[in-house]
Design a protein around this motif. Structure first.
Motif, short mmCIF file in Angstrom:
data_model
loop_
_atom_site.label_atom_id
_atom_site.label_comp_id
_atom_site.label_asym_id
_atom_site.label_seq_id
_atom_site.Cartn_x
_atom_site.Cartn_y
_atom_site.Cartn_z
N ARG A 575 31.10 32.32 -30.50
CA ARG A 575 31.39 31.73 -29.21
C ARG A 575 30.12 31.14 -28.63
O ARG A 575 29.06 31.76 -28.64
N VAL A 576 30.24 29.92 -28.14
CA VAL A 576 29.08 29.29 -27.52
C VAL A 576 29.04 29.73 -26.06
O VAL A 576 30.01 29.56 -25.32
N LEU A 577 27.94 30.30 -25.69
CA LEU A 577 27.78 30.75 -24.31
C LEU A 577 27.62 29.51 -23.42
O LEU A 577 26.86 28.60 -23.76
N GLU A 578 28.36 29.49 -22.33
CA GLU A 578 28.26 28.32 -21.44
C GLU A 578 27.64 28.72 -20.11
O GLU A 578 27.95 29.78 -19.57
N LYS A 579 26.77 27.86 -19.63
CA LYS A 579 26.12 28.13 -18.36
C LYS A 579 26.11 26.86 -17.53
O LYS A 579 26.18 25.76 -18.08
N ARG A 580 26.00 27.03 -16.26
CA ARG A 580 25.90 25.88 -15.37
C ARG A 580 24.65 26.06 -14.52
O ARG A 580 24.39 27.15 -14.01
N LEU A 581 23.85 25.03 -14.44
CA LEU A 581 22.62 25.11 -13.67
C LEU A 581 22.53 23.96 -12.68
O LEU A 581 23.03 22.87 -12.95
N TYR A 582 21.89 24.23 -11.57
CA TYR A 582 21.67 23.18 -10.58
C TYR A 582 20.18 22.94 -10.43
O TYR A 582 19.40 23.90 -10.47
N ALA A 583 19.81 21.69 -10.28
CA ALA A 583 18.43 21.39 -9.97
C ALA A 583 18.44 20.33 -8.88
O ALA A 583 19.39 19.57 -8.75
N VAL A 584 17.38 20.31 -8.12
CA VAL A 584 17.29 19.34 -7.03
C VAL A 584 16.55 18.11 -7.54
O VAL A 584 15.58 18.23 -8.30
N ASP A 585 17.05 17.00 -7.19
CA ASP A 585 16.47 15.73 -7.60
C ASP A 585 14.95 15.76 -7.42
O ASP A 585 14.45 16.03 -6.33
N GLY A 586 14.23 15.54 -8.47
CA GLY A 586 12.78 15.46 -8.39
C GLY A 586 12.07 16.78 -8.64
O GLY A 586 10.85 16.82 -8.79
N SER A 587 12.81 17.87 -8.72
CA SER A 587 12.15 19.17 -8.94
C SER A 587 12.10 19.47 -10.44
O SER A 587 12.70 18.76 -11.25
N SER A 588 11.41 20.54 -10.79
CA SER A 588 11.36 20.90 -12.20
C SER A 588 12.50 21.87 -12.51
O SER A 588 13.01 22.55 -11.63
N SER A 589 12.86 21.90 -13.78
CA SER A 589 13.96 22.76 -14.17
C SER A 589 13.68 23.32 -15.56
O SER A 589 13.18 22.61 -16.43
N PHE A 590 14.00 24.59 -15.73
CA PHE A 590 13.74 25.22 -17.02
C PHE A 590 15.05 25.69 -17.63
O PHE A 590 15.77 26.47 -17.02
N LEU A 591 15.36 25.18 -18.80
CA LEU A 591 16.57 25.60 -19.49
C LEU A 591 16.17 26.61 -20.55
O LEU A 591 15.39 26.31 -21.45
#
Ligand SMILES: *[C@@H]1O[C@H](CO)[C@@H](O)[C@H](O)[C@H]1NC(C)=O
Ligand SMILES: *[C@@H]1O[C@H](CO)[C@@H](O)[C@H](O)[C@H]1NC(C)=O
Length: 727
Positions: A575-591
């Motif tokens: 099973r592929v684990l699914e996640k949802r993430l939010y980031a704010v325009d212009g900010s950094s994000s770590f997946l």
């Protein structure tokens, strides 16, 4: 090659090995799976024993029939249940008498650390008794310990009238190593027999025969030895040929002139040795020793040596005359550090003892192979009907005794199987200290699973699998942190019957199962990639492989570990684990993506809309365990998939849907945050210095949110938590 040349190469070349070891690549040198103490605890995979006012659980003795693990520690003997060592234990308090402690203290030793009884020797004696010895405050002492005939007897005691002198059996000094084996009713011990720790000897005592020992104060026989192990091995069907082997390391006489150099040795003697008649009276006449080499050949014909033997494990095979000898070595260099496992066969050991004797001669007084006529019967042979007509060593001719006395050292060393270590680690912040091995039947043959203890309280589980037709490759399956306090492992015992490993340190004893199949994952591919000979996929999940049971869906392939070939029948794909993430325009994000296997290589693909094709993510900065978007803008939104590639097989393990939220003030576009509260919370936390991962940030948001919900009795379902949609 002369001994001199061998010496040179070993000294010059320490240091070169780092190159050859690191060339094996970083991904394969890390364990496939690494479990912390906490991981093991959570998995219910560890049981612990310790004892107040005691320490140093250095002597472990397994008793499968009674279901007990006997333990020698400071001032105590323990009898623990093999099923659960944490359960109520039986113990014997066995301190040194007060007057011995005072005497010890007067001699300048520390009253608390030296002048106590460390139980160091523990053997099965007969059907009702064990034999145990301790340092007794620099006054070695031994006792017969009654354990009863049957499990139900629950007897565990020392009869004070059955305590006896332990000189020549246990060391005086708790810091000294010793090794012994009890065969029949005789104890063969390698130990210091004096208070000062200068007179080291291999000593036979107890039983009905006279005690017998090595020549005293002769550095050719033993030179400041550190004894590691003693074992009995038959040489033929005739018990008269039975031999005892000692493993030790010592200052090498043949390397004098190069400073103090340590060599590791195997020594042999005959059980039926009675000493000489006129010379070597009550001394061994069959003692021989050879160097044990554990080294890595370099490109230019030179060798890099691991000189210090640390532990020996005898793996019995169907042929009692030919056990396999697994060993661990470390280096003596202060510059270059490393540890290795070397495997020896009895044939190679016997060949060295049948080879030339080392002999010192010539103008430079060098060590060379003895070229003259070796007297008959050849020294090292046991008196028996198999090889001659001598009834006893007392009947050996004088020239045989004289030759034996002056030539205890063999010229040829014993080299490991395959000419190199089975497994080695260099440039690591720990060393190997112990080894035990379990032979496991798998679908494609048997594997010797090595459990290697380290000086930081961890255990490595390693196998060696054939690669092509000539070479082997080693697989580091697991690294288990079995001691919370990272204390050095000083003893190990394995129970194949109970599928359990027992490990002792200064601070306690732990018990861990030999395998944790379900931790590899449920899917066939996950189980297959683990390549653990204990585990197989059974059609539903990863479970213990038992060779004699037939299961229709069972899949196992340790040798190749190829899910493409093996797992076509697995319809319930991982099973592929699914996640949802939010980031704010212009900010950094770590997946973040953490595959179970540390040896897997991670790749990322990106899909903007479901109708777009998937592209590989390249230009972003990929850290080891994740993908960092330094400045996520709106067109970065979409689905990111994390794929783990291992052993030529790729599986998708995680899909993250990233949504980019517009900056406050700009016109909101879909998706609209479900609640304005959400968005603000998130903004507050994004650049919080103590929160490193998106998960941590989201957890904080979630807890803030929960708190508010409670206060406002806001009953709305919290399904749109930014944390993840897949959990
Ligand atoms: C082992 O024994 C301890 C102490 O009696 C107990 O707390 C623990 O639950 C036992 N563990 C198992 C798996 O039986
Ligand atoms: C085992 O040895 C002890 C000590 O010598 C002795 O007292 C005991 O009777 C022996 N037991 C058996 C079953 O021979």
């Amino acid at each position: 090659m002369t001994m001199m040349m061998m010496m040179c190469s070993s000294l010059v070349l320490l240091g070169l090995i780092g190159v050859s070891a690191s060339s094996s690549g970083s991904s394969s040198s890390s364990p496939r799976m690494k479990l912390s103490y906490k991981d093991l605890q959570q998995f219910n995979g560890i049981k612990w024993f310790d004892l107040e006012h005691s320490c140093c659980f250095g002597a472990l003795l397994l008793d499968e029939e009674r279901g007990r693990l006997f333990v020698g520690a400071r001032n105590f003997l323990l009898s623990l249940s093999l099923d659960n060592i944490s359960k109520q234990e039986q113990k014997i308090y066995w301190p040194a008498p007060v007057d011995w402690r005072e005497e010890c203290n007067w001699a300048g030793k520390d009253i608390n650390t030296d002048c106590v009884n460390y139980v160091k020797v523990l053997h099965h004696y007969n059907r009702t008794h064990l034999y145990a010895c301790g340092t007794g405050a620099f006054h070695p002492t031994c006792a017969y310990v009654e354990v009863g005939q049957k499990i139900e007897d629950h007897v565990f005691k020392i009869d004070p009238s059955m305590v006896e002198d332990g000189k020549g059996k246990s060391p005086y000094d708790p810091r000294h190593t010793s090794a012994s084996v009890l065969i029949g009713d005789e104890l063969y011990a390698g130990v210091a027999t004096d208070l000062m720790g200068r007179d080291f000897t291999i000593f036979r005592s107890m039983g009905r025969r006279l005690s017998i020992r090595t020549e005293q104060h002769d550095s050719r026989w033993l030179n400041e030895p550190k004894f590691i192990a003693a074992v009995g091995v038959p040489e033929s069907e005739n018990p008269d040929d039975d031999k005892v082997f000692f493993f030790f390391r010592e200052t090498a006489v043949e390397a004098q002139g190069f400073g103090k150099v340590t060599y590791s040795r195997i020594g042999q003697l005959c059980r039926n040795d009675m000493g000489g008649q006129r010379s070597l009276v009550n001394k061994w006449t069959t003692f021989l020793k050879a160097r044990l080499v554990c080294s890595v050949p370099g490109n230019d014909g030179t060798e890099t040596h691991f000189d210090e033997l640390r532990d020996v494990f005898l793996l019995q095979t169907r042929d009692r005359k030919n056990p396999l000898i697994y060993t661990v070595f470390t280096t003596s260099s202060s510059v270059f550090q490393g540890s290795a496992v070397c495997l020896y066969t009895m044939n190679d050991i016997r060949r060295a003892f049948l080879g030339p004797f080392a002999h010192k001669e010539g103008p430079n007084y060098q060590w060379v192979p003895f070229q003259g006529k070796v007297p008959y019967p050849r020294p090292g042979m046991c008196p028996s009907k198999t090889f001659g007509s001598f009834e006893s060593t007392k009947g050996f001719p004088d020239n045989v005794i004289q030759f034996a006395r002056h030539h205890p050292l063999m010229f040829n060393p014993v080299t490991p199987l395959g000419g190199r270590p089975l497994f080695l680690r260099t440039g690591i912040p720990y060393t190997f200290t112990q080894i035990t091995v379990d032979r496991v039947n798998a679908a494609d043959g048997h594997y010797d699973v090595m459990f290697i203890g380290t000086d930081i309280g961890s255990v490595l589980k390693v196998i060696s699998v054939p690669k092509g037709s000539w070479s082997n490759t080693e697989l580091l399956l697991e690294e288990l942190q079995v001691f919370k306090d990272s204390s050095s492992i000083i003893s190990m015992q394995i129970s194949s019957k109970r599928q359990t490993l027992f490990v002792g340190s200064q601070t306690g004893v732990v018990q861990v199962p030999l395998h944790r199949c379900s931790m590899y994952g449920k899917a066939c591919a996950e189980c297959c990639l683990a390549r653990d000979p204990y585990c197989a996929w059974d059609g539903h999940t990863c479970t213990r492989y038992l060779p004699n049971t037939k299961r229709r869906f069972r899949r196992q392939d340790v040798r190749n570990g190829d899910p493409n070939a093996l797992c076509s029948g697995d319809h319930q794909k991982q099973r592929v684990l699914e996640k949802r993430l939010y980031a704010v325009d212009g900010s950094s994000s770590f997946l973040e993506c953490n595959p179970k296997s540390l040896q897997a290589q991670i790749t990322w693909t990106y899909q903007r809309h479901p109708e777009n094709s998937r592209e590989e993510v390249r230009e972003r900065s990929e850290t080891e365990r994740g993908l960092l978007l330094r400045r996520a803008v709106r067109r970065d939104g979409g689905v990111y998939q994390c794929h783990a590639m291992e052993h030529g097989f790729t599986q998708t393990i995680l899909a993250i849907t990233l949504e980019i939220l517009p900056l406050a003030g700009s016109a909101p576009s879909a998706p609209i945050p479900r609640s304005p509260l959400w968005y603000r919370d998130f903004m507050q936390l994004v650049d919080h210095p103590n929160l490193n991962t998106v998960d941590q940030i989201c957890e904080q948001v979630w807890s803030l949110r929960k708190g508010r919900n409670r206060r406002t009795h806001d009953g709305r379902p919290a399904s749109r938590v930014p944390r993840s949609a897949g959990e």
